[in-house]
Design a protein around this motif. Structure first.
Motif, PDB file in Angstrom:
ATOM      1  N   GLY A 195      10.439  17.176   2.698  1.00 18.51           N
ATOM      2  CA  GLY A 195       9.603  16.588   1.664  1.00 18.51           C
ATOM      3  C   GLY A 195       8.547  15.664   2.227  1.00 18.51           C
ATOM      4  N   ASN A 196       7.643  15.323   1.356  1.00 19.75           N
ATOM      5  CA  ASN A 196       6.537  14.439   1.712  1.00 19.75           C
ATOM      6  C   ASN A 196       6.961  12.989   1.567  1.00 19.75           C
ATOM      7  N   SER A 197       6.496  12.147   2.476  1.00 14.81           N
ATOM      8  CA  SER A 197       6.866  10.740   2.380  1.00 14.81           C
ATOM      9  C   SER A 197       5.810   9.826   2.969  1.00 14.81           C
ATOM     10  N   VAL A 198       5.820   8.612   2.458  1.00 11.01           N
ATOM     11  CA  VAL A 198       5.001   7.514   2.970  1.00 11.01           C
ATOM     12  C   VAL A 198       5.970   6.516   3.577  1.00 11.01           C
ATOM     13  N   VAL A 199       5.662   6.050   4.779  1.00 12.25           N
ATOM     14  CA  VAL A 199       6.561   5.143   5.493  1.00 12.25           C
ATOM     15  C   VAL A 199       5.799   3.892   5.907  1.00 12.25           C
ATOM     16  N   SER A 200       6.274   2.731   5.463  1.00 14.95           N
ATOM     17  CA  SER A 200       5.697   1.481   5.962  1.00 14.95           C
ATOM     18  C   SER A 200       6.529   1.054   7.164  1.00 14.95           C
ATOM     19  N   VAL A 256       0.841  -1.200   0.000  1.00 15.38           N
ATOM     20  CA  VAL A 256       0.000   0.000   0.000  1.00 15.38           C
ATOM     21  C   VAL A 256       0.876   1.249   0.000  1.00 15.38           C
ATOM     22  N   GLY A 257       1.955   1.217   0.774  1.00 10.98           N
ATOM     23  CA  GLY A 257       2.850   2.369   0.850  1.00 10.98           C
ATOM     24  C   GLY A 257       3.480   2.715  -0.481  1.00 10.98           C
ATOM     25  N   GLY A 310       3.173  11.025  -5.545  1.00 14.94           N
ATOM     26  CA  GLY A 310       4.452  11.670  -5.829  1.00 14.94           C
ATOM     27  C   GLY A 310       5.326  11.825  -4.591  1.00 14.94           C
ATOM     28  N   PHE A 311       4.928  11.203  -3.489  1.00  5.44           N
ATOM     29  CA  PHE A 311       5.707  11.250  -2.245  1.00  5.44           C
ATOM     30  C   PHE A 311       6.872  10.267  -2.337  1.00  5.44           C
ATOM     31  N   SER A 312       7.875  10.475  -1.507  1.00  8.10           N
ATOM     32  CA  SER A 312       8.959   9.495  -1.351  1.00  8.10           C
ATOM     33  C   SER A 312       8.415   8.315  -0.559  1.00  8.10           C
ATOM     34  N   PHE A 313       9.032   7.149  -0.748  1.00  9.01           N
ATOM     35  CA  PHE A 313       8.619   5.962  -0.005  1.00  9.01           C
ATOM     36  C   PHE A 313       9.784   5.430   0.825  1.00  9.01           C
ATOM     37  N   PHE A 314       9.494   5.090   2.075  1.00  5.19           N
ATOM     38  CA  PHE A 314      10.480   4.474   2.958  1.00  5.19           C
ATOM     39  C   PHE A 314       9.869   3.235   3.595  1.00  5.19           C
TER      40      PHE A 314
END
Length: 143
Positions: A71-76, A16-17, A25-29
């Motif tokens: 910046g914007n990010s999504v983190v799992s 999902v992340g 368009g967010f970064s993913f971690f």
């Protein structure tokens, strides 16, 4: 904005992340991957060799590093992060947390598939391709 995905193991946080990061368009971690990269070893080995308290400190450190990033990010996060008060405090202070609540049956099915894939992979690394009998044995063990 930071979006932290929480949930039990096999809830789909990473899947999902990645999708959410792609469409936004967010970064993913992936928190576990970040911990592995920084420590030079797998989460499993880190937890096994250094213990739970050390690992929980690593989770909190990584949450702190990500929270301070621009910046914007999504983190799992990892499936056990809900037991880590320090990490949750950091998450609460810097972003939005989303709990992926999925039915138990879905988690069990994903775990079953994951265990089977790992078992098959490990067997192939050690010997020739699995026979039908070996596959049947693996299915029996996983059920």
């Amino acid at each position: 904005m930071k979006i932290f995905l929480l949930g039990v193991k096999h809830a789909g946080k990473t899947t999902v992340g990645k999708f959410l990061a792609q469409i936004s368009g967010f970064s993913f971690f992936d928190l576990d991957k970040e911990i592995e990269d920084r420590n030079g070893t797998s989460v499993r080995d880190l937890y096994k060799n250094m213990g739970k308290s050390f690992f929980m400190k690593e989770e909190a450190i990584e949450c702190s590093i990500i929270s301070k990033g621009t910046g914007n990010s999504v983190v799992s996060t990892g499936g056990g992060i809900s037991d880590n008060g320090e990490a949750l405090k950091i998450i609460k202070g810097c972003g939005v947390s989303v709990f992926l609540d999925i039915p138990f049956d879905a988690v069990w099915q994903r775990k079953y598939i994951w265990i089977f894939r790992i078992t098959c992979f490990q067997s192939r690394k050690k010997t020739a391709p699995l026979t039908a009998k070996q596959l049947q044995k693996n299915f029996t063990i996983c059920l």
